[in-house]
Design a protein around this motif. Structure first.
Motif, PDB file in Angstrom:
ATOM      1  N   SER A 203       0.813  -1.213   0.000  1.00  0.00           N
ATOM      2  CA  SER A 203       0.000   0.000   0.000  1.00  0.00           C
ATOM      3  C   SER A 203       0.848   1.266   0.000  1.00  0.00           C
ATOM      4  O   SER A 203       0.315   2.361   0.196  1.00  0.00           O
ATOM      5  N   THR A 204       2.146   1.134  -0.208  1.00  0.00           N
ATOM      6  CA  THR A 204       3.122   2.234  -0.347  1.00  0.00           C
ATOM      7  C   THR A 204       3.378   2.972   0.962  1.00  0.00           C
ATOM      8  O   THR A 204       3.979   4.050   0.948  1.00  0.00           O
TER       9      THR A 204
ATOM     10  N   ASP B 170       6.300   4.226  -8.739  1.00  0.00           N
ATOM     11  CA  ASP B 170       4.997   4.688  -9.214  1.00  0.00           C
ATOM     12  C   ASP B 170       3.967   4.707  -8.092  1.00  0.00           C
ATOM     13  O   ASP B 170       2.789   4.406  -8.297  1.00  0.00           O
ATOM     14  N   ARG B 171       4.399   5.082  -6.898  1.00  0.00           N
ATOM     15  CA  ARG B 171       3.526   4.926  -5.730  1.00  0.00           C
ATOM     16  C   ARG B 171       2.241   5.749  -5.838  1.00  0.00           C
ATOM     17  O   ARG B 171       1.187   5.301  -5.377  1.00  0.00           O
ATOM     18  N   LEU B 172       2.283   6.936  -6.440  1.00  0.00           N
ATOM     19  CA  LEU B 172       1.061   7.728  -6.553  1.00  0.00           C
ATOM     20  C   LEU B 172       0.051   7.055  -7.478  1.00  0.00           C
ATOM     21  O   LEU B 172      -1.152   7.056  -7.204  1.00  0.00           O
ATOM     22  N   ALA B 173       0.532   6.482  -8.575  1.00  0.00           N
ATOM     23  CA  ALA B 173      -0.367   5.761  -9.489  1.00  0.00           C
ATOM     24  C   ALA B 173      -0.903   4.495  -8.828  1.00  0.00           C
ATOM     25  O   ALA B 173      -2.072   4.127  -9.033  1.00  0.00           O
TER      26      ALA B 173
ATOM     27  N   ARG C 129      -1.500   4.074  -5.653  1.00  0.00           N
ATOM     28  CA  ARG C 129      -2.508   4.450  -4.656  1.00  0.00           C
ATOM     29  C   ARG C 129      -3.876   4.672  -5.282  1.00  0.00           C
ATOM     30  O   ARG C 129      -4.891   4.528  -4.602  1.00  0.00           O
ATOM     31  N   GLN C 130      -3.920   5.021  -6.551  1.00  0.00           N
ATOM     32  CA  GLN C 130      -5.196   5.227  -7.224  1.00  0.00           C
ATOM     33  C   GLN C 130      -5.895   3.909  -7.539  1.00  0.00           C
ATOM     34  O   GLN C 130      -7.094   3.902  -7.837  1.00  0.00           O
TER      35      GLN C 130
END
Length: 284
Positions: free
Chosen positions: A80-81, A100-103, A105-106
């Motif tokens: 879950s980063t 690519d943690r922000l992507a 999380r989506q």
């Protein structure tokens, strides 16, 4: 038949460092002057996840099973980063969990054992707040929140009660409802039915199966409830002391490790780890 990997973990490791306080107040003798000073203790390395590799197929429910302290929750936090691995690689639908943690999380949503809420707000207000974060209109968010809570077995009047006045089991239902609000592509469930009575546990399990069936959601579930894993999971992995001990379909593992080719997932655990089930050691 080909299948698409939803989650890939390759040789993943994570180490934490904690102070050993047991000797913190024992003095050490130093020097000819006869002076004493307290010992400076080095932090102790704890390998929470140790070279773990597995793949979760798109659309399946995959269980990571093991006792408390085995590394299950650390795996969820890595995916879950919330944490970064010390070694190895992790990806979610081809996206690197670190780069690519922000992507990532989506694509995911998560239910943990200790869910955070605005405790003074009602269950409905907490879900309406989440709805606005997800871009839903107020009326749509309210209708969807009440629908999910009702399907999880929460009485409608309870939706208007402040979260701090709900039971532990009811709070967990609200946490599950919040995680399922947007039908995430990957749902991470960290012991989601802890603290629930048998009826509530069954209602949450049924809803997880429903979400997988109708929304093409992939589910990664951690648990030490073997009956729950047997009912929900397509495949399971047993983890102990941070290491993967066995993996496969529940029926295959019970046949392979159970006594006389038959047994339960608890039998599998005892066989692959060589340990007693949590709690048994307290009976000695």
């Amino acid at each position: 038949m080909t299948w698409e990997p939803a989650v890939t973990c390759t040789a993943v490791s994570k180490t934490f460092y904690e102070k050993d306080e047991t000797l913190a107040y024992l003095p050490e003798y130093r020097g000819l002057a006869g002076r004493w000073r307290y010992a400076r203790l080095r932090p102790r390395a704890v390998r929470a996840v140790d070279g773990v590799s597995f793949e979760v197929r798109r659309g399946e429910i995959y269980g990571v099973l093991g006792p408390n302290g085995s590394g299950k929750s650390t795996l969820i936090r890595l995916l879950s980063t919330l944490l970064e691995p010390d070694a190895g690689e992790m990806s979610v639908f081809g996206l690197d969990v670190v780069r690519d943690r922000l992507a990532v999380r989506q694509l995911i949503n998560r239910v943990s054992v200790e869910a955070a809420f605005f405790k003074k707000l009602s269950a409905l207000e907490n879900l309406r707040y989440a709805a606005r974060l997800y871009g839903l209109a107020p009326r749509e968010g309210t209708e969807k929140a009440l629908d999910i809570l009702e399907r999880l077995g929460l009485e409608r009047r309870k939706a208007f009660v402040s979260v701090e006045n709900l039971s532990r089991g009811m709070q967990q239902k609200v946490a599950v409802a919040r995680a399922l609000f947007t039908s995430p592509v990957l749902l991470l469930l960290d012991e989601p039915t802890t603290g629930l009575d048998p009826r509530s546990k069954r209602e949450v399990q049924d809803f997880v199966l429903e979400v997988r069936a109708f929304h093409d959601t992939t589910v990664l579930l951690t648990s030490h409830d073997m009956a729950e894993a047997d009912r929900l999971c397509d495949r399971v992995a047993f983890i102990d002391e941070g290491r993967l001990r066995a993996e496969g379909r529940p029926s295959e593992l019970k046949e392979r490790y159970g006594p006389n080719g038959a047994g339960t997932l608890e039998d599998v655990f005892l066989e692959v780890t060589g340990r007693r089930w949590p709690g048994e050691e307290d009976e000695d």
